[in-house]
Design an enzyme around this catalytic site. Structure first.
Site, short mmCIF file in Angstrom:
data_model
loop_
_atom_site.label_atom_id
_atom_site.label_comp_id
_atom_site.label_asym_id
_atom_site.label_seq_id
_atom_site.Cartn_x
_atom_site.Cartn_y
_atom_site.Cartn_z
N ARG A 198 -6.10 6.57 4.24
CA ARG A 198 -6.42 7.95 3.82
C ARG A 198 -6.39 8.90 5.03
O ARG A 198 -5.47 9.68 5.20
CB ARG A 198 -7.79 7.98 3.11
CG ARG A 198 -8.02 9.25 2.31
CD ARG A 198 -8.54 10.42 3.13
NE ARG A 198 -9.79 10.14 3.83
CZ ARG A 198 -10.32 10.95 4.74
NH1 ARG A 198 -9.71 12.07 5.06
NH2 ARG A 198 -11.43 10.64 5.36
N CYS B 32 -7.70 15.54 10.17
CA CYS B 32 -7.70 16.43 9.00
C CYS B 32 -6.66 17.52 9.20
O CYS B 32 -6.67 18.22 10.21
CB CYS B 32 -9.08 17.04 8.81
SG CYS B 32 -9.11 18.27 7.49
N1 COA Z 1 -6.77 16.61 -7.64
C1 COA Z 1 -5.61 17.15 -8.10
N2 COA Z 1 -5.46 18.42 -8.45
C2 COA Z 1 -6.54 19.22 -8.35
C3 COA Z 1 -7.76 18.74 -7.90
C4 COA Z 1 -7.87 17.38 -7.54
N3 COA Z 1 -9.00 16.86 -7.08
N4 COA Z 1 -8.63 19.76 -7.90
C5 COA Z 1 -7.98 20.83 -8.35
N5 COA Z 1 -6.71 20.52 -8.63
C6 COA Z 1 -5.66 21.39 -9.15
C7 COA Z 1 -6.09 22.21 -10.35
O1 COA Z 1 -5.93 21.47 -11.53
C8 COA Z 1 -5.14 23.37 -10.27
O2 COA Z 1 -3.86 22.96 -10.73
P1 COA Z 1 -2.82 24.00 -11.38
O3 COA Z 1 -2.48 24.98 -10.31
O4 COA Z 1 -1.69 23.12 -11.76
O5 COA Z 1 -3.57 24.61 -12.52
C9 COA Z 1 -5.02 23.62 -8.79
O6 COA Z 1 -5.33 22.35 -8.16
C10 COA Z 1 -5.97 24.68 -8.29
O7 COA Z 1 -7.30 24.36 -8.70
P2 COA Z 1 -8.57 24.99 -8.01
O8 COA Z 1 -9.77 24.39 -8.61
O9 COA Z 1 -8.45 26.50 -8.02
O10 COA Z 1 -8.44 24.41 -6.56
P3 COA Z 1 -8.13 25.16 -5.20
O11 COA Z 1 -6.78 25.73 -5.17
O12 COA Z 1 -9.28 26.06 -4.91
O13 COA Z 1 -8.16 23.91 -4.19
C11 COA Z 1 -9.00 21.72 -3.70
C12 COA Z 1 -9.34 23.15 -4.02
C13 COA Z 1 -10.29 21.05 -3.33
C14 COA Z 1 -8.38 21.05 -4.91
C15 COA Z 1 -7.98 21.67 -2.53
O14 COA Z 1 -8.38 22.56 -1.53
C16 COA Z 1 -7.84 20.28 -1.95
O15 COA Z 1 -7.29 19.39 -2.59
N6 COA Z 1 -8.32 20.04 -0.74
C17 COA Z 1 -8.27 18.73 -0.15
C18 COA Z 1 -8.39 18.82 1.29
C19 COA Z 1 -8.25 17.46 1.96
O16 COA Z 1 -7.82 16.49 1.41
N7 COA Z 1 -8.61 17.48 3.24
C20 COA Z 1 -8.49 16.32 4.05
C21 COA Z 1 -9.60 15.36 3.85
S1 COA Z 1 -11.11 15.90 4.52
ZN ZN Z 2 -11.55 11.95 9.92
#
Ligand code: COA
Ligand code: ZN
Length: 307
Positions: free
Chosen positions: A12, A238
């Protein structure tokens, strides 16, 4: 028997920011090798937005295959919100980790929420996971320093830890996301946290940006912490935290622990072979700070065996 519990996070944390797309088969092969080396805990993937982290888009396919191949493995998956939990649960995940940062801006950059909302969402996700019978970990990221806000207020870390333990998280992982901690800082922060939370419930997650990850792990060990995240080959970081170098390398942690009389249950020789495997897969030189020395020892053993 082992004295320390290592969660290898390379599939991951290690793969999430790799510039080359890593095929599912390679991820499964990496996990199989980690299990073979003796690792009982592996963070195998994350259920995050595929737009945010394309490398983790195959999480739903990966988890069932990991469960089938390694029924005894404690595989955990990172989830940022309820949608992530839903997807993880549907795929058969049995342990989730939520990712809460201790500063406003890091939460915004990482998961597009402010601190208060990130706390609420993480809390809800942990509670729901517990209700579904899943094991839970809660990362408290940028616990020492934030790439956007500078030194992190220990009170903010304390607040996050408190809310996550009250939500029922079984493990709290104090994460030095950008590798800015020092043994003294570890001592101060964890020393304070240990007044409220038992050492058995705390894990630590260090990055090696300044070459102090092993020293930081040692400081935590001296405080009674026994749960360590690490990443084979030292890969990781990250994508939303500028300046983060790789994780504490699993092979450095195991060498440090074993040399000091703490059993890890993990084979150093097998880890070294995984570093070679990961180098071939990612096509660049990898390995913790002890790897050049470990390779020389391996070469000597080979020559002695051939003589
Ligand atoms: N898995 C897959 N898709 C997701 C999701 C998840 N956990 N959470 C939200 N989505 C999708 C929604 O369904 C939506 O899809 P659409 O555009 O097709 O309708 C889209 O993402 C936007 O949803 P929203 O709730 O508005 O999310 P966001 O754009 O504010 O993003 C996160 C928030 C958390 C989903 C995003 O920032 C993210 O995935 N971050 C991960 C960061 C990461 O992995 N960092 C490294 C590890 S620390
Ligand atoms: Zn880390």
């Amino acid at each position: 028997m082992q004295d320390i519990l290592i969660t290898d996070v390379s599939p991951r944390d290690g793969l999430q920011n790799q510039p080359v797309a890593v095929p599912l088969e390679t991820k499964l092969a990496l996990i199989a090798r980690l299990v073979q080396a003796g690792l009982q805990r592996v963070e195998v993937t994350s259920f995050v937005s595929p737009k945010a982290v394309p490398q983790m888009a195959d999480a739903g396919d990966l988890v069932p295959q990991v469960n089938q191949a390694h029924p005894a493995l404690r595989a955990s998956v990172l989830v940022p919100n309820m949608k992530g939990l839903e997807r993880a649960h549907a795929a058969g995940a049995q342990e989730i980790a939520v990712v809460l940062s201790a500063t406003e801006t890091m939460n915004q950059k990482n998961i597009n929420m402010g601190l208060a909302q990130a706390v609420a969402v993480s809390e809800e996700t942990v509670r729901e996971a517990r209700e579904r019978g899943l094991r839970t970990r809660a990362y408290v990221a940028v616990a020492f320093e934030c790439p956007f806000e500078g030194l992190t207020d220990p009170a903010a870390v304390q607040h996050c830890v408190d809310r996550m333990t009250r939500a029922g998280s079984q493990e709290i992982v104090i994460a030095d996301t950008i590798g800015a901690a020092s043994p003294g800082a570890v001592d101060a922060l964890l020393g304070a946290l240990l007044r409220d939370v038992p050492a058995e419930q705390i894990g630590v997650h260090f990055h090696d940006t300044r070459g102090m990850a092993v020293a930081n792990a040692w400081a935590a060990l001296q405080l009674g912490i026994r749960r360590f995240d690490a990443s084979v080959g030292g890969i990781g970081g990250c994508p939303f935290a500028p300046g983060a170098a790789g994780n504490l390398a699993t092979e450095d942690l195991v060498l440090m622990a074993e040399a000091s009389g703490y059993r890890s249950g993990v084979s150093l020789a097998a880890l070294l072979d995984i570093v070679d495997f990961a180098e071939a897969a990612l096509q660049r030189p990898l390995g913790g700070r002890s790897v050049p020395w470990q390779r020389k020892q391996r070469e000597r053993r080979r020559q002695a065996a051939a003589a």
